[in-house]
Design an enzyme around this catalytic site. Structure first.
Site, PDB file in Angstrom:
ATOM      1  N   GLU A 188       0.822  -1.217   0.000  1.00 36.39           N
ATOM      2  CA  GLU A 188       0.000   0.000   0.000  1.00 36.39           C
ATOM      3  C   GLU A 188       0.853   1.262   0.000  1.00 36.39           C
ATOM      4  OE1 GLU A 188      -0.696  -2.675   1.800  1.00 36.39           O
ATOM      5  OE2 GLU A 188      -2.766  -3.242   1.372  1.00 36.39           O
ATOM      6  N   HIS A 227     -11.160  -5.483  10.292  1.00 39.03           N
ATOM      7  CA  HIS A 227     -11.801  -5.389   8.975  1.00 39.03           C
ATOM      8  C   HIS A 227     -13.193  -4.755   9.034  1.00 39.03           C
ATOM      9  CE1 HIS A 227      -8.704  -8.397   8.020  1.00 39.03           C
ATOM     10  NE2 HIS A 227      -8.924  -8.195   6.747  1.00 39.03           N
TER      11      HIS A 227
HETATM   12  C1  TPP Z   1      -2.049  -4.680   4.685  1.00 43.15           C
HETATM   13  C2  TPP Z   1      -3.098  -5.520   4.046  1.00 43.15           C
HETATM   14  N1  TPP Z   1      -3.375  -5.352   2.746  1.00 43.15           N
HETATM   15  C3  TPP Z   1      -4.316  -6.103   2.137  1.00 43.15           C
HETATM   16  C4  TPP Z   1      -5.014  -7.052   2.835  1.00 43.15           C
HETATM   17  C5  TPP Z   1      -6.090  -7.892   2.144  1.00 43.15           C
HETATM   18  N2  TPP Z   1      -5.645  -9.261   1.970  1.00 43.15           N
HETATM   19  C6  TPP Z   1      -5.921 -10.227   2.854  1.00 43.15           C
HETATM   20  S1  TPP Z   1      -5.234 -11.688   2.478  1.00 43.15           S
HETATM   21  C7  TPP Z   1      -4.544 -11.054   1.070  1.00 43.15           C
HETATM   22  C8  TPP Z   1      -3.704 -11.896   0.182  1.00 43.15           C
HETATM   23  C9  TPP Z   1      -2.584 -12.464   0.940  1.00 43.15           C
HETATM   24  O1  TPP Z   1      -1.797 -13.234   0.095  1.00 43.15           O
HETATM   25  P1  TPP Z   1      -0.648 -14.141   0.692  1.00 43.15           P
HETATM   26  O2  TPP Z   1       0.193 -13.313   1.596  1.00 43.15           O
HETATM   27  O3  TPP Z   1       0.027 -14.802  -0.439  1.00 43.15           O
HETATM   28  O4  TPP Z   1      -1.407 -15.191   1.618  1.00 43.15           O
HETATM   29  P2  TPP Z   1      -2.462 -16.308   1.177  1.00 43.15           P
HETATM   30  O5  TPP Z   1      -3.803 -15.675   1.219  1.00 43.15           O
HETATM   31  O6  TPP Z   1      -2.090 -16.795  -0.165  1.00 43.15           O
HETATM   32  O7  TPP Z   1      -2.351 -17.351   2.225  1.00 43.15           O
HETATM   33  C10 TPP Z   1      -4.872  -9.710   0.928  1.00 43.15           C
HETATM   34  C11 TPP Z   1      -4.458  -8.841  -0.184  1.00 43.15           C
HETATM   35  C12 TPP Z   1      -4.723  -7.181   4.217  1.00 43.15           C
HETATM   36  N3  TPP Z   1      -5.392  -8.042   4.975  1.00 43.15           N
HETATM   37  N4  TPP Z   1      -3.760  -6.420   4.785  1.00 43.15           N
END
Ligand code: TPP
Ligand code: TPP
Ligand code: MG
Ligand code: MG
Lengths: 336, 345, 336, 345
Positions: D66, D135
């Site tokens: 971000e 959230h």
């Molecule tokens: C700072 C932040 N940005 C965006 C999100 C929204 N978000 C939640 S899970 C996710 C994807 C995470 O991907 P990864 O780290 O690869 O974990 P996975 O879901 O594949 O286990 C996002 C963008 C968040 N929770 N926190």
């Protein structure tokens, strides 16, 4: 360090427990969320049913959890992320209380206040959270505490490959190396950050290659395999316990389900998940155990029955426990 | 009292570092992290002398990685340690607020009370010395707005020592905000009222008790931090004009001592909020609403008046900054305006 | 790419201009800040005098500014940090208006609102800011804009070795590589982040080694030398203009003065700064120019006289310009 | 009107993505960045269909960085582009607020007006569907507190389209906050009042004009976002009880339409603030202080009442969350309480 028979069996059982827990959740989660019992026109209602809110399941990602946690004791800390169940189960989080938490019940780990993304079990030093990347520095804190107290405890930060592009990752790894903290940063590379493929989020093929930026060892585990993870993590945990500092490990793994339950997955090739399931790490480890004479149909059935009973009991505990009083919302903002 | 207490005059910076040092001696779980907190002794001298006394394991120099070391504080606090972490200027909170408000502040709640987070965050606030828009803010109302943080904003050395010891002993996250212009630094002009008699021994000041630092009958000035010192000077000038101002030093924003404010306003019938934060959606609104919510018991003689930074970034240029940040004279003017105003009859 | 005679001379002149500007500021800044004209008991009053507030000077760090900016045009963007004058001067920021800004005058770049850490000159696309690390992603934005507009403009983010441990660094470098942005990240390694030596802030010896974490080229320039910087930056700028993406360059340089004016520097070995000055890059380049017949005593004196006049004029402009009306504080929160 | 306007019923999400699409067509400088904004179409469907129409160069998928992409927006806006950047949930602002409030919001001011930053930040707010403490927040008052940002918080599809077009055309940074529970998503229950008739053509709604969405005489409910829909339902119930509530939808917090609030309260003599943000040091205090500051012209029949999240993190469990977040019934109860209260006589 090859896993002992005992560890192999533990990893096998724990992977089954995780998988069964997640598969059970797929069903429980859907209860009350589908038409016609929800607002007209909706396909699904995330806030309805006994387990409302977002739900991120880890089916397929069991090897990373068990391969690392097989090396841990209760005093070691684990910090998970938004997809926490596999780590929680592998770390020995109380299953009944964890489940009750997701039902929002007063018997839950957080008396129903935290929910699925915010599970805290101080007894086994497990925590997690919903902000991507935030756990990495927190694991440094646990590791620093161990160091200050003169213990050989380690701390593990688990997070996804998507999280490795968050600034907190960089700051935490630099600190950990600088202060020689007993911490492992374990990246679960399931290829996706919600709908974004790794190639669109990460400028380097393997996060293990980022370890050099912090003068720490970086290891890439290329197979979604519990034993491979076990071996990589074993050396890293041992190094950490010896006071030699942190390690970064990236594990290739597979997300069988949507990012969260209800994810339409329109971004994903239709046959990807079914194809991935062909390399399911659980039967693979089962076959190895059988080949070593550590498992047969009967003992396997026994293991599965025991796990099924435990999981059923946990869900039953969650379902039948009472909700907190509404006014409990006002409590616990501060501890007194 | 059986103990004889000795006190000396200390600057607020000296009082703060003394308090930290005493608690570090008393409790080996307490440690300090931040940028330039070691050999430098803290840019605002909050840790002067502490490195020599406690060594680099307990006075920990950090990289410029606020998210990294604040997250470290979260994790260490969960393990039972008692970290103090310094954000050099509060203005930098934007690079690390997530660790503070989503984790440190909420984890006790989300764990249903199972975990404690006894951490203190110290930070320098305020302007008045031409450090411009990214180094002169107060922002305390943002920390007070999000649940789970206690917010301490002392106005003088005596209070700072007692509040700091209280903060370190509190089992909850506390943000301790010192205005640079009352620290008594050797390189910045400061309000001398903030340098006062401080007992040598340890003592605490409870949170949530505002201090009626000057009694008066005509109007109540509710204020905090450096603005307390400005308000006291303004009250002197007002007294010359025959206006008797009561000055309430809030000391802490969370918990907020509404009762003391209410009692004072009930007496005077007039409220002036004197604040160095941005005007809108912050402290001055919260204090004003104490009146709005108590129109059943309060008989106001005038509308509430809010004096604060008029929703502009802090400008660099001296005349602009002096205009944007309320000064002694603007407090005097506002008080006079208030005395001339009338409530609806 | 060796610098032409013209470039060599430009770098020499510009380094002198920077140095003279900073040395002049050392004096002007002190005006009104010392006893007895300040509050009794103070050693120094940061808020007093014609140029109040913090003041971070770059004497000694000229090579990085001129070596990079020698490759730039007005359309290229430069984003500096809290120590911005050398970059500003090398980028061609209007000297009178920049100086007036630091005097808080209405004729300043920002009408006196920004001050020394917040200099914006849209004419040559220069900006800077006081938050460590924040400029790196902003330079990505300028580079993205160039790319979107189909221009071969580049953007440079300059920042210190301390800033390379801020999360923004990581996010910006990853984005830049992923999107192949025409941007250079130039780390000024002056060994210090205020009082913190690099060894206490940075887990890796050279930030250039961090480039691999983003699959981009990383270059370490080991001498505080304008020509060395020029050569490293030349190839990187050319790559960026060709659309081949970002480069990370770390330049070893020296901070002759305190972190800010008034810094007691108790943390610094007493003889460090004087020793560093023995390797002053300005006479070094002068000697090279002389050996090539590009400079002699007379032309050197001419250069210096011209620069001195320009700098004096700038300070005089700043000093004699009027302050803005106090009520201007209320203007320009929003542009209309 | 010479043009005949056609309108259809759209969800707020559809109205928003339509507005963005129309402006992207009209102005090639507009582009969108964020996580899952491409193939996914935005987690809250703010960009549904836009990738197909505009391609990946203008609907840019980002890493979870971000600070990285908001800083990119700052830099691109300075160059004359018009970025829109999505922070998926406002709750994540703590990892990137620095770029927003110290740079995007202040650079115009610090440059003395020499630079414009025409950027829009879109973000999802609010709770009610058990997404818990990280959230489910609103936090709009934090964005409204810091100078230099315009803050838009629509309550329905019609307003959302007009306000989004206005936001994109504004030469200043705008934060556009959509409550998830009024977007009309197919996977979350929502308030149907938020799905309404939206003209096909382009139109703008000016900032700083609150909407008196329901006329009444007994009390004024000042509110915004999803809480508007709750307040309208509450007003229906109150009407059955013989209480006539006027509902004021603020639409934007910066600029804030104090005149409309004041006019309504002058008429009714009673003010209820219905807010989903945390209670203290935020929106409800700011609105209350409009009364406190106007006690010279207002004759209040009752003290001001503030209904908001009672300074607790948003709890996960349904009964707790329903208790913490004001509901239709709590608005009704508060209004009744207000009708029974008296101001000081
Ligand atoms: C700072 C932040 N940005 C965006 C999100 C929204 N978000 C939640 S899970 C996710 C994807 C995470 O991907 P990864 O780290 O690869 O974990 P996975 O879901 O594949 O286990 C996002 C963008 C968040 N929770 N926190
Ligand atoms: C986010 C943030 N943290 C801390 C500071 C305070 N600060 C200003 S300059 C500085 C040191 C910067 O060191 P470096 O990046 O090496 O640059 P140098 O001063 O050596 O040019 C610090 C810690 C800041 N301005 N912003
Ligand atoms: Mg992933
Ligand atoms: Mg440096």
């Amino acid at each position: 360090m090859e896993p002992s028979s005992e560890k192999l069996l533990w990893m096998y059982k724990t992977m089954i427990e995780i998988r069964e827990y997640e598969e059970a959740m797929v069903k429980v989660y859907l209860e009350g969320k589908l038409p016609p019992k929800i607002q007209k026109g909706l396909a699904f209602d995330i806030g309805a049913g006994p387990v409302p809110g977002e739900m991120h399941l880890a089916a397929g990602q069991e090897p990373v959890a068990v391969g690392v946690c097989a090396h841990l004791h209760a005093e070691d800390s684990v910090v998970g992320a938004h997809r926490p169940h596999h780590f929680a189960i592998a770390k020995g989080v109380r299953l009944n209380e964890m489940t009750a938490e997701m039902f929002g019940k007063v018997t839950g780990l957080g008396r129903g206040k935290g929910g699925h993304m915010h599970l805290f079990d101080p007894k086994v030093k497990f925590s997690c959270g919903g902000i991507v990347g935030a756990g990495a520095p927190q694991a440094c804190g646990a590791a620093l505490a161990a160091k200050k107290m003169g213990k050989d405890w380690v701390a593990i930060a688990f997070f996804g490959e998507g999280a490795a592009n968050q600034g907190a990752f960089h700051e935490a790894l630099n600190l950990a190396s600088l202060w020689k903290l007993p911490v492992l940063f374990v990246v679960e590379d399931n290829s996706w950050g919600i709908s974004v493929p790794k190639s669109m989020s990460t400028s380097v093929a393997s996060n293990a290659d980022r370890a050099a930026a912090y003068a720490m060892p970086g290891i890439r585990v290329d197979r979604n395999d519990a034993v491979d993870v076990y071996m990589a993590a074993g050396e890293a945990v041992a190094r950490a316990r010896r006071g030699e500092g942190p390690t970064l490990i990236e594990v290739k793994t597979d997300r069988y389900l949507g990012h969260f339950q209800g994810d339409p997955e329109a971004y994903r090739p239709k046959d990807e998940a079914p194809t991935l399931r062909k390399d399911d790490p659980i039967p693979a480890l089962g076959a190895m155990l059988r080949s070593r004479g550590l498992l047969n149909d009967e003992t396997d059935a026994g293991i599965r029955a025991e796990i099924a009973a435990r999981i059923e009991a946990a869900y039953e505990f969650g379902r039948s426990s009472p909700y907190p009083e509404a006014s409990e919302a006002l409590q616990h903002v501060f501890s007194s | 009292m059986t103990n004889e207490s000795t006190s000396r005059t200390l600057t607020m910076a000296q009082a703060i570092s003394e308090a930290i040092g005493m608690e570090m001696e008393r409790d080996s779980r307490v440690f300090y992290m931040g940028e330039d907190v070691g050999k430098y002794g803290g840019i605002f001298s909050a840790t002067t002398g502490l490195l020599d006394k406690f060594g680099p394991e307990r006075i920990m120099e950090t990289p410029i990685s606020e998210t990294g070391f604040l997250g470290t504080a979260v994790g260490a606090a969960a393990e039972g340690l008692r970290p103090i972490a310094e954000i050099m200027f509060v203005d930098f909170f934007g690079v690390c607020f997530d660790q503070i408000y989503n984790h440190l502040a909420k984890n006790t709640y989300m764990s249903g009370g199972a975990l404690k987070f006894p951490a203190v965050i110290t930070t320098g606030i305020g302007g008045g010395y031409n450090d411009a828009a990214q180094h002169s803010q107060c922002l305390y109302s943002i920390f007070a707005h999000v649940p789970g943080l206690k917010v301490v904003v002392p106005s003088n050395a005596y209070d700072a020592k007692g509040l700091m010891i209280e903060a370190i002993r509190d089992d909850n996250p506390v943000i301790f905000m010192y205005h640079k212009g009352i620290m008594g630094l050797s390189w910045m002009s400061y309000f001398e009222g903030s340098t006062n008699a401080v007992p040598e021994e340890s003592y605490t000041i409870p949170f949530g008790k505002a201090n009626v630092i000057r009694q008066g009958t005509d109007l109540t000035i509710v204020t905090l931090s450096q603005m307390v010192q400005k308000s006291l000077l303004a009250a002197d000038k007002l007294a010359e004009l025959g206006i008797s101002a009561e000055v309430v030093d809030l000391r802490t924003l969370v918990p907020l001592d509404k009762a003391t404010v209410l009692k004072s306003v009930a007496k005077t019938g007039r409220l002036l909020v004197a604040d160095e934060d941005y005007l809108s959606f912050g402290l001055s609104g919260e204090i004003s609403s104490i009146v709005a919510e108590n129109l059943d018991t309060l008989q106001m003689k005038a509308p509430v008046l809010r004096l604060a930074v008029p929703d502009v970034p802090i400008p660099f240029s001296r005349p602009l900054e002096q205009f944007a940040i309320p000064q002694v004279d603007s407090i005097v003017d506002s008080a006079r305006q208030l005395m001339n105003a009338k409530a609806f009859k």
